[in-house]
Design a protein around this motif. Sequence first.
Motif, PDB file in Angstrom:
ATOM      1  N   ALA A  77     -26.020   3.884  16.160  1.00 56.32           N
ATOM      2  CA  ALA A  77     -27.196   4.636  15.715  1.00 56.32           C
ATOM      3  C   ALA A  77     -28.475   3.994  16.249  1.00 56.32           C
ATOM      4  CB  ALA A  77     -27.227   4.711  14.189  1.00 56.32           C
ATOM      5  N   GLU A  78     -28.521   2.675  16.261  1.00 54.33           N
ATOM      6  CA  GLU A  78     -29.701   1.970  16.781  1.00 54.33           C
ATOM      7  C   GLU A  78     -29.848   2.205  18.287  1.00 54.33           C
ATOM      8  OE1 GLU A  78     -33.132  -0.194  16.968  1.00 54.33           O
ATOM      9  OE2 GLU A  78     -32.094   0.603  15.234  1.00 54.33           O
ATOM     10  N   ARG A  79     -28.740   2.192  19.003  1.00 54.56           N
ATOM     11  CA  ARG A  79     -28.802   2.477  20.449  1.00 54.56           C
ATOM     12  C   ARG A  79     -29.287   3.897  20.715  1.00 54.56           C
ATOM     13  NH1 ARG A  79     -23.463  -0.081  20.528  1.00 54.56           N
ATOM     14  NH2 ARG A  79     -23.798  -2.245  21.103  1.00 54.56           N
ATOM     15  N   LEU A  80     -28.783   4.847  19.944  1.00 55.86           N
ATOM     16  CA  LEU A  80     -29.210   6.237  20.103  1.00 55.86           C
ATOM     17  C   LEU A  80     -30.701   6.390  19.808  1.00 55.86           C
ATOM     18  CD1 LEU A  80     -28.408   9.123  20.761  1.00 55.86           C
ATOM     19  CD2 LEU A  80     -27.784   9.424  18.360  1.00 55.86           C
ATOM     20  N   ARG A  81     -31.188   5.681  18.778  1.00 56.56           N
ATOM     21  CA  ARG A  81     -32.609   5.708  18.465  1.00 56.56           C
ATOM     22  C   ARG A  81     -33.424   5.165  19.622  1.00 56.56           C
ATOM     23  NH1 ARG A  81     -36.434   2.775  18.110  1.00 56.56           N
ATOM     24  NH2 ARG A  81     -35.237   0.886  18.256  1.00 56.56           N
ATOM     25  N   ALA A  82     -32.964   4.079  20.239  1.00 56.65           N
ATOM     26  CA  ALA A  82     -33.673   3.487  21.379  1.00 56.65           C
ATOM     27  C   ALA A  82     -33.671   4.437  22.576  1.00 56.65           C
ATOM     28  CB  ALA A  82     -33.029   2.151  21.756  1.00 56.65           C
ATOM     29  N   VAL A  83     -32.551   5.111  22.807  1.00 55.56           N
ATOM     30  CA  VAL A  83     -32.474   6.061  23.924  1.00 55.56           C
ATOM     31  C   VAL A  83     -33.434   7.214  23.695  1.00 55.56           C
ATOM     32  CG1 VAL A  83     -30.977   7.756  25.060  1.00 55.56           C
ATOM     33  CG2 VAL A  83     -30.127   5.460  24.630  1.00 55.56           C
TER      34      VAL A  83
ATOM     35  N   MET B 288     -28.959  16.390  26.936  1.00 60.51           N
ATOM     36  CA  MET B 288     -28.344  15.733  25.780  1.00 60.51           C
ATOM     37  C   MET B 288     -28.006  16.719  24.663  1.00 60.51           C
ATOM     38  SD  MET B 288     -30.679  12.266  25.543  1.00 60.51           S
ATOM     39  CE  MET B 288     -30.056  11.807  23.951  1.00 60.51           C
ATOM     40  N   SER B 289     -28.356  17.965  24.816  1.00 61.40           N
ATOM     41  CA  SER B 289     -28.166  18.973  23.780  1.00 61.40           C
ATOM     42  C   SER B 289     -26.686  19.110  23.410  1.00 61.40           C
ATOM     43  CB  SER B 289     -28.698  20.312  24.259  1.00 61.40           C
ATOM     44  OG  SER B 289     -28.349  21.331  23.358  1.00 61.40           O
ATOM     45  N   HIS B 290     -26.446  19.310  22.123  1.00 62.48           N
ATOM     46  CA  HIS B 290     -25.070  19.488  21.650  1.00 62.48           C
ATOM     47  C   HIS B 290     -24.484  20.820  22.091  1.00 62.48           C
ATOM     48  CE1 HIS B 290     -24.929  15.871  19.292  1.00 62.48           C
ATOM     49  NE2 HIS B 290     -26.086  16.165  18.720  1.00 62.48           N
ATOM     50  N   SER B 291     -25.345  21.767  22.472  1.00 60.96           N
ATOM     51  CA  SER B 291     -24.832  23.073  22.891  1.00 60.96           C
ATOM     52  C   SER B 291     -24.287  23.037  24.315  1.00 60.96           C
ATOM     53  CB  SER B 291     -25.936  24.128  22.786  1.00 60.96           C
ATOM     54  OG  SER B 291     -26.990  23.831  23.679  1.00 60.96           O
ATOM     55  N   ASP B 292     -24.481  21.924  25.042  1.00 58.58           N
ATOM     56  CA  ASP B 292     -23.959  21.718  26.386  1.00 58.58           C
ATOM     57  C   ASP B 292     -24.318  22.881  27.325  1.00 58.58           C
ATOM     58  OD1 ASP B 292     -22.666  20.213  28.307  1.00 58.58           O
ATOM     59  OD2 ASP B 292     -20.711  21.133  27.910  1.00 58.58           O
ATOM     60  N   PRO B 293     -25.633  23.071  27.570  1.00 55.76           N
ATOM     61  CA  PRO B 293     -26.048  24.193  28.419  1.00 55.76           C
ATOM     62  C   PRO B 293     -25.679  23.961  29.883  1.00 55.76           C
ATOM     63  CG  PRO B 293     -27.922  22.817  27.905  1.00 55.76           C
ATOM     64  CD  PRO B 293     -26.758  22.277  27.122  1.00 55.76           C
TER      65      PRO B 293
ATOM     66  N   LEU C 165     -34.339   1.353  29.745  1.00 58.67           N
ATOM     67  CA  LEU C 165     -33.429   0.939  28.681  1.00 58.67           C
ATOM     68  C   LEU C 165     -32.795  -0.426  28.906  1.00 58.67           C
ATOM     69  CD1 LEU C 165     -31.618   4.261  27.819  1.00 58.67           C
ATOM     70  CD2 LEU C 165     -33.251   3.012  26.424  1.00 58.67           C
ATOM     71  N   VAL C 166     -32.784  -0.915  30.124  1.00 61.73           N
ATOM     72  CA  VAL C 166     -32.106  -2.193  30.395  1.00 61.73           C
ATOM     73  C   VAL C 166     -32.590  -3.283  29.443  1.00 61.73           C
ATOM     74  CG1 VAL C 166     -31.842  -4.029  32.102  1.00 61.73           C
ATOM     75  CG2 VAL C 166     -31.434  -1.671  32.733  1.00 61.73           C
ATOM     76  N   PRO C 167     -33.897  -3.474  29.265  1.00 60.89           N
ATOM     77  CA  PRO C 167     -34.303  -4.533  28.340  1.00 60.89           C
ATOM     78  C   PRO C 167     -34.025  -4.187  26.880  1.00 60.89           C
ATOM     79  CG  PRO C 167     -36.226  -3.644  29.523  1.00 60.89           C
ATOM     80  CD  PRO C 167     -35.034  -2.887  29.965  1.00 60.89           C
TER      81      PRO C 167
END
Length: 173
Positions: free
Chosen positions: A98-104, A123-128, A159-161
Motif C-alpha cells: 500500500a505504501e509503494r502504491l501511494r508513492a507511485v 493504470m485504470s482497473h477497466s484496462d482500456p 521512483l528509484v529513490p
Amino acid sequence: MLYDDELTRLRPLLAAEAAAEAVPGGIEAADLEQAVWLRLLELPGSTPPSDTAAWLRAAVRAEARRAARRVRREVRYPPGRDPVAEHGRTAEEAALDAERLRAVRAAVRRLPGRCPQLVIALMSHSDPTYREISMELGISQGSLGPMRSRCLGCLRSMLVPEVASHVRRGKAR
C-alpha cells in the motif's frame, strides 16, 4: 485516590464479580479485572466514586457487555484455515504494498505534461485499449506507445529513490 486498605478490600469483590461475568470463549475473568482496574485509574481527578463497591459491580458488567459486543464482531476462522496462506501475504507485506502504491500515485501526479493523464489511464482497473485511451486523451493512437515509454521512463527515474525495487530487471536508460 484509593488507599491500599480499600484496594485490598475491593480485590475479592472484583474477582468474584469478574468470575461471575466472564464468558467462556469470550472474555476471561482476569481480563475483566484488568479492564476495571484501568477504568478506576482513569477516573477524572483520580477520586474514587462515593460507593466504590456499586461502581465496581457496574464497571464489571459494562466491561463484560463491551467484550461481548467485540466478540460478536470478531470473525472466527474455522480450524485449519490460515488466512495468511489464503491471501499469500502477511499484514506487513500488505502495508508495504500500500505504501509503494501511494508513492507511485504521488509520483504520477508529479509527472510533466500529459504523462499523468496517460499513466492514470494505463493504470485504470477497466484496462482500456490504446484506441480508447487515444480517444479519451485526444492523442493519435500511434503516438501513445512512444509517449508511454517516455512517461514510464520518467516515472521510473522519479521512483528509484522513493521505492527501491529489491528485484533487478534489465537496464533503465
